[in-house]
Design an enzyme around this catalytic site. Sequence first.
Site, PDB file in Angstrom:
ATOM      1  N   THR A 123     -28.819  59.012  21.705  1.00  0.00           N
ATOM      2  CA  THR A 123     -29.365  58.140  22.752  1.00  0.00           C
ATOM      3  C   THR A 123     -28.985  56.709  22.399  1.00  0.00           C
ATOM      4  O   THR A 123     -29.431  56.190  21.377  1.00  0.00           O
ATOM      5  CB  THR A 123     -30.898  58.298  22.811  1.00  0.00           C
ATOM      6  OG1 THR A 123     -31.183  59.674  23.053  1.00  0.00           O
ATOM      7  CG2 THR A 123     -31.509  57.426  23.894  1.00  0.00           C
TER       8      THR A 123
ATOM      9  N   GLU B 233     -28.488  63.832  25.528  1.00  0.00           N
ATOM     10  CA  GLU B 233     -29.136  65.139  25.356  1.00  0.00           C
ATOM     11  C   GLU B 233     -30.582  65.065  25.849  1.00  0.00           C
ATOM     12  O   GLU B 233     -31.275  64.090  25.587  1.00  0.00           O
ATOM     13  CB  GLU B 233     -29.090  65.521  23.868  1.00  0.00           C
ATOM     14  CG  GLU B 233     -29.717  66.854  23.557  1.00  0.00           C
ATOM     15  CD  GLU B 233     -29.188  67.967  24.450  1.00  0.00           C
ATOM     16  OE1 GLU B 233     -27.975  68.180  24.500  1.00  0.00           O
ATOM     17  OE2 GLU B 233     -30.013  68.628  25.120  1.00  0.00           O
ATOM     18  N   PHE B 234     -31.015  66.128  26.523  1.00  0.00           N
ATOM     19  CA  PHE B 234     -32.376  66.150  27.087  1.00  0.00           C
ATOM     20  C   PHE B 234     -33.251  67.239  26.483  1.00  0.00           C
ATOM     21  O   PHE B 234     -34.315  67.531  27.007  1.00  0.00           O
ATOM     22  CB  PHE B 234     -32.303  66.313  28.613  1.00  0.00           C
ATOM     23  CG  PHE B 234     -31.655  65.140  29.287  1.00  0.00           C
ATOM     24  CD1 PHE B 234     -32.399  64.012  29.621  1.00  0.00           C
ATOM     25  CD2 PHE B 234     -30.294  65.128  29.536  1.00  0.00           C
ATOM     26  CE1 PHE B 234     -31.794  62.905  30.210  1.00  0.00           C
ATOM     27  CE2 PHE B 234     -29.686  64.023  30.125  1.00  0.00           C
ATOM     28  CZ  PHE B 234     -30.437  62.911  30.468  1.00  0.00           C
TER      29      PHE B 234
ATOM     30  N   LYS C   8     -30.450  58.492  30.369  1.00  0.00           N
ATOM     31  CA  LYS C   8     -31.292  59.022  29.278  1.00  0.00           C
ATOM     32  C   LYS C   8     -32.530  58.138  29.064  1.00  0.00           C
ATOM     33  O   LYS C   8     -33.656  58.630  28.964  1.00  0.00           O
ATOM     34  CB  LYS C   8     -30.457  59.112  28.002  1.00  0.00           C
ATOM     35  CG  LYS C   8     -31.232  59.512  26.770  1.00  0.00           C
ATOM     36  CD  LYS C   8     -31.770  60.917  26.851  1.00  0.00           C
ATOM     37  CE  LYS C   8     -32.765  61.181  25.742  1.00  0.00           C
ATOM     38  NZ  LYS C   8     -33.397  62.495  25.829  1.00  0.00           N
TER      39      LYS C   8
ATOM     40  N   ASN D 220     -36.605  59.235  29.738  1.00  0.00           N
ATOM     41  CA  ASN D 220     -37.673  59.169  28.730  1.00  0.00           C
ATOM     42  C   ASN D 220     -38.719  58.118  29.085  1.00  0.00           C
ATOM     43  O   ASN D 220     -39.916  58.315  28.864  1.00  0.00           O
ATOM     44  CB  ASN D 220     -37.080  58.879  27.346  1.00  0.00           C
ATOM     45  CG  ASN D 220     -36.648  60.158  26.652  1.00  0.00           C
ATOM     46  OD1 ASN D 220     -36.819  61.254  27.214  1.00  0.00           O
ATOM     47  ND2 ASN D 220     -36.103  60.056  25.471  1.00  0.00           N
TER      48      ASN D 220
ATOM     49  N   GLY E 104     -46.031  60.386  20.755  1.00  0.00           N
ATOM     50  CA  GLY E 104     -45.308  60.045  19.523  1.00  0.00           C
ATOM     51  C   GLY E 104     -43.929  60.658  19.560  1.00  0.00           C
ATOM     52  O   GLY E 104     -43.324  60.790  20.625  1.00  0.00           O
TER      53      GLY E 104
ATOM     54  N   CYS F 104     -38.516  60.072  20.017  1.00  0.00           N
ATOM     55  CA  CYS F 104     -37.798  59.578  21.198  1.00  0.00           C
ATOM     56  C   CYS F 104     -38.582  58.593  22.055  1.00  0.00           C
ATOM     57  O   CYS F 104     -38.152  57.456  22.229  1.00  0.00           O
ATOM     58  CB  CYS F 104     -37.346  60.767  22.047  1.00  0.00           C
ATOM     59  SG  CYS F 104     -36.107  61.749  21.184  1.00  0.00           S
TER      60      CYS F 104
ATOM     61  N   LYS G 163     -39.412  54.979  20.597  1.00  0.00           N
ATOM     62  CA  LYS G 163     -38.241  54.133  20.317  1.00  0.00           C
ATOM     63  C   LYS G 163     -37.420  53.881  21.575  1.00  0.00           C
ATOM     64  O   LYS G 163     -36.847  52.809  21.737  1.00  0.00           O
ATOM     65  CB  LYS G 163     -37.389  54.737  19.191  1.00  0.00           C
ATOM     66  CG  LYS G 163     -36.352  55.743  19.615  1.00  0.00           C
ATOM     67  CD  LYS G 163     -35.410  56.093  18.477  1.00  0.00           C
ATOM     68  CE  LYS G 163     -34.576  57.320  18.779  1.00  0.00           C
ATOM     69  NZ  LYS G 163     -33.747  57.279  19.976  1.00  0.00           N
TER      70      LYS G 163
ATOM     71  N   LYS H  57     -46.330  66.948  18.413  1.00  0.00           N
ATOM     72  CA  LYS H  57     -46.653  67.884  19.485  1.00  0.00           C
ATOM     73  C   LYS H  57     -46.527  69.293  18.917  1.00  0.00           C
ATOM     74  O   LYS H  57     -45.989  69.466  17.809  1.00  0.00           O
ATOM     75  CB  LYS H  57     -45.742  67.669  20.696  1.00  0.00           C
ATOM     76  CG  LYS H  57     -44.286  68.026  20.464  1.00  0.00           C
ATOM     77  CD  LYS H  57     -43.533  67.952  21.776  1.00  0.00           C
ATOM     78  CE  LYS H  57     -42.083  68.318  21.591  1.00  0.00           C
ATOM     79  NZ  LYS H  57     -41.315  68.322  22.828  1.00  0.00           N
TER      80      LYS H  57
HETATM   81  N1  LIG Z   1     -34.966  64.761  18.467  1.00  0.00           N
HETATM   82  C1  LIG Z   1     -34.939  64.911  19.791  1.00  0.00           C
HETATM   83  O1  LIG Z   1     -35.783  65.588  20.380  1.00  0.00           O
HETATM   84  C2  LIG Z   1     -33.869  64.242  20.611  1.00  0.00           C
HETATM   85  C3  LIG Z   1     -33.686  64.632  21.943  1.00  0.00           C
HETATM   86  C4  LIG Z   1     -32.697  64.010  22.692  1.00  0.00           C
HETATM   87  C5  LIG Z   1     -31.933  62.993  22.128  1.00  0.00           C
HETATM   88  N2  LIG Z   1     -32.153  62.620  20.844  1.00  0.00           N
HETATM   89  C6  LIG Z   1     -31.296  61.570  20.282  1.00  0.00           C
HETATM   90  O2  LIG Z   1     -30.267  62.195  19.517  1.00  0.00           O
HETATM   91  C7  LIG Z   1     -29.951  61.401  18.366  1.00  0.00           C
HETATM   92  C8  LIG Z   1     -30.153  62.213  17.100  1.00  0.00           C
HETATM   93  O3  LIG Z   1     -31.533  62.510  16.999  1.00  0.00           O
HETATM   94  P1  LIG Z   1     -32.084  63.589  15.952  1.00  0.00           P
HETATM   95  O4  LIG Z   1     -33.539  63.731  16.209  1.00  0.00           O
HETATM   96  O5  LIG Z   1     -31.206  64.782  15.968  1.00  0.00           O
HETATM   97  O6  LIG Z   1     -31.837  62.775  14.590  1.00  0.00           O
HETATM   98  P2  LIG Z   1     -32.069  63.264  13.105  1.00  0.00           P
HETATM   99  O7  LIG Z   1     -32.558  62.075  12.363  1.00  0.00           O
HETATM  100  O8  LIG Z   1     -32.844  64.529  13.071  1.00  0.00           O
HETATM  101  O9  LIG Z   1     -30.585  63.614  12.583  1.00  0.00           O
HETATM  102  C9  LIG Z   1     -29.554  62.689  12.457  1.00  0.00           C
HETATM  103  C10 LIG Z   1     -28.591  63.185  11.376  1.00  0.00           C
HETATM  104  O10 LIG Z   1     -27.427  62.360  11.354  1.00  0.00           O
HETATM  105  C11 LIG Z   1     -26.974  62.301  10.018  1.00  0.00           C
HETATM  106  N3  LIG Z   1     -26.000  61.222   9.860  1.00  0.00           N
HETATM  107  C12 LIG Z   1     -26.221  59.875   9.780  1.00  0.00           C
HETATM  108  N4  LIG Z   1     -25.042  59.222   9.651  1.00  0.00           N
HETATM  109  C13 LIG Z   1     -24.072  60.144   9.666  1.00  0.00           C
HETATM  110  C14 LIG Z   1     -22.645  60.094   9.591  1.00  0.00           C
HETATM  111  N5  LIG Z   1     -21.988  58.926   9.480  1.00  0.00           N
HETATM  112  N6  LIG Z   1     -21.943  61.254   9.643  1.00  0.00           N
HETATM  113  C15 LIG Z   1     -22.590  62.435   9.771  1.00  0.00           C
HETATM  114  N7  LIG Z   1     -23.934  62.540   9.845  1.00  0.00           N
HETATM  115  C16 LIG Z   1     -24.671  61.417   9.797  1.00  0.00           C
HETATM  116  C17 LIG Z   1     -28.259  62.157   9.223  1.00  0.00           C
HETATM  117  O11 LIG Z   1     -28.070  62.475   7.878  1.00  0.00           O
HETATM  118  C18 LIG Z   1     -29.162  63.154   9.959  1.00  0.00           C
HETATM  119  O12 LIG Z   1     -29.087  64.443   9.381  1.00  0.00           O
HETATM  120  C19 LIG Z   1     -30.832  60.159  18.478  1.00  0.00           C
HETATM  121  O13 LIG Z   1     -30.110  59.149  19.145  1.00  0.00           O
HETATM  122  C20 LIG Z   1     -31.987  60.622  19.323  1.00  0.00           C
HETATM  123  O14 LIG Z   1     -32.598  59.576  20.031  1.00  0.00           O
HETATM  124  C21 LIG Z   1     -33.085  63.230  20.060  1.00  0.00           C
END
Ligand SMILES: NC(=O)c1ccc[n+]([C@@H]2O[C@H](COP(=O)([O-])OP(=O)(O)OC[C@H]3O[C@@H](n4cnc5c(N)ncnc54)[C@H](O)[C@@H]3O)[C@@H](O)[C@H]2O)c1
Length: 449
Positions: free
Chosen positions: A121, A154-155, A210, A214, A263, A266, A269, A329
């Site tokens: 995101t 991603e949703f 996105k 949210n 909380g 997503c 932030k 949640k």
């Molecule tokens: N968690 C959710 O429900 C969700 C849903 C939709 C979108 N998003 C978005 O997707 C993105 C990722 O979220 P997440 O919850 O999966 O994050 P996360 O913190 O669970 O995972 C991120 C991963 O990226 C890795 N990383 C960091 N730098 C890197 C690099 N240079 N090369 C390879 N790996 C690297 C970290 O080590 C970590 O394992 C965010 O922007 C978030 O806002 C999250």
Amino acid sequence: MNVTIFGTGYVGLVTGACLAEVGHNVTCVDIDEVKIENLKNAVMPIYEPGLDSIVKENYNAGRLHFTTDIEDGVKFANIQFIAVGTPPDEDGSADLQYVVAVAKSIGQYMNDEKIVIDKSTVPVGTGDRVREAISIEQSSRNIQLPFHVVSNPEFLKEGAAVNDFMKPDRIIIGTENKQAEKIIRELYAPFNRNHDRIIFMDVRSAELTKYAANSLLATKISFMNEISNLAERLGADIEKVRLGIGSDPRIGYDFIYPGCGYGGSCFPKDVQALSKTAKQVGYHAELLNAVEAVNYRQKDVLFNKITGHYNGVENLDGKIVSLWGLAFKPNTDDMREASSRSLMEALWEAGAIVQAYDPESMDEAQRIYGNRVDLKLMGTKESCLVNADMLVICTEWKQFRAPDFDQIRTTISEAVIFDGRNLYDPELLKEKGFSYYGIGRGDSIKKFN
Ligand SMILES: NC(=O)c1ccc[n+]([C@@H]2O[C@H](COP(=O)([O-])OP(=O)(O)OC[C@H]3O[C@@H](n4cnc5c(N)ncnc54)[C@H](O)[C@@H]3O)[C@@H](O)[C@H]2O)c1
């Protein structure tokens, strides 16, 4: 198709596993060596229903690979997903350092044409920054290989992530490049058989979609919490109001549950980041700021009810609080920005001892807070009640919905429940001899007028 995914968190791992599940050949790259080593040994970094079996099956079938070798990852595939974290920076805007680092790596190691798909995101305009970072790296290598930057937010919902990915409501694709469009159609074809779910648009609109999604969901929650606070003061029951408004199809029943605040990684932030983006372009996003402020205040609601019941914060010193639910949640172990955290921290400040139970987040709580005398992590919801003075609920896990109230009443020292998710019927609880505090309803009303 060969696909590389940078970032093996909630989004990257689910994306990788699901793409492998439909037959693509996927390499997941992460800089976290422990995470990658564990995944190779079938140890999941997160709890997500259904994820471990598809990770194991596809890893064993040789369609899903894990590595920390960035160069190998770049060279493995023409399709490069960026799914790394975009945490809030100090001022609340999205920190793009991980996204830019991946873009630089792609520019540094690419040896053929690439489609770079941003799934993180990211604020509007990040597509340009990714393009620029790749170009700069290419220039320093004196090469100019073609690449296209695509936005594909991603949703998925934590707790239902695999299902959401396998059966998406929509697949948003920001690109104006016909070749990229064709490849992405082919990539997502297995998820698109029932009807066309892909919506193509320009990169900036996809990035904003996105944040808009949210922010609107967060707005619904904060709106409901605002009305619940009013309901308490006006002698109305928010649960009746919820049913009354949800029946209007223009409003609907989803996302209008009152509670002790939203909380997760997503909503908090993303609302903040969109507000910062607005500020950067000279627009004051009044509504977004209010959504955030209402949520911030809502996270204090349970603590205020507890101090109200005990006639002041000073009377919480030494009290033992049985806390059910730590995750932000149900069906996840994620405690990022969870309401339980602000509550626990306020209780500790007041000298209380927290005895907590969560079906999945116990390791995460241990990781965050370590060993401390005022936090006891209990093995079951029943043992969590022993010696406690009160019961507090922060997460609406199914197993908390129909507890043995007689057992609760006879185990805790005072029959009082503070329910941050309105799980119980106030009338029933009254009959069973409890003081019951929900959000915006029943018995809480008189106490706070
Ligand atoms: N968690 C959710 O429900 C969700 C849903 C939709 C979108 N998003 C978005 O997707 C993105 C990722 O979220 P997440 O919850 O999966 O994050 P996360 O913190 O669970 O995972 C991120 C991963 O990226 C890795 N990383 C960091 N730098 C890197 C690099 N240079 N090369 C390879 N790996 C690297 C970290 O080590 C970590 O394992 C965010 O922007 C978030 O806002 C999250």
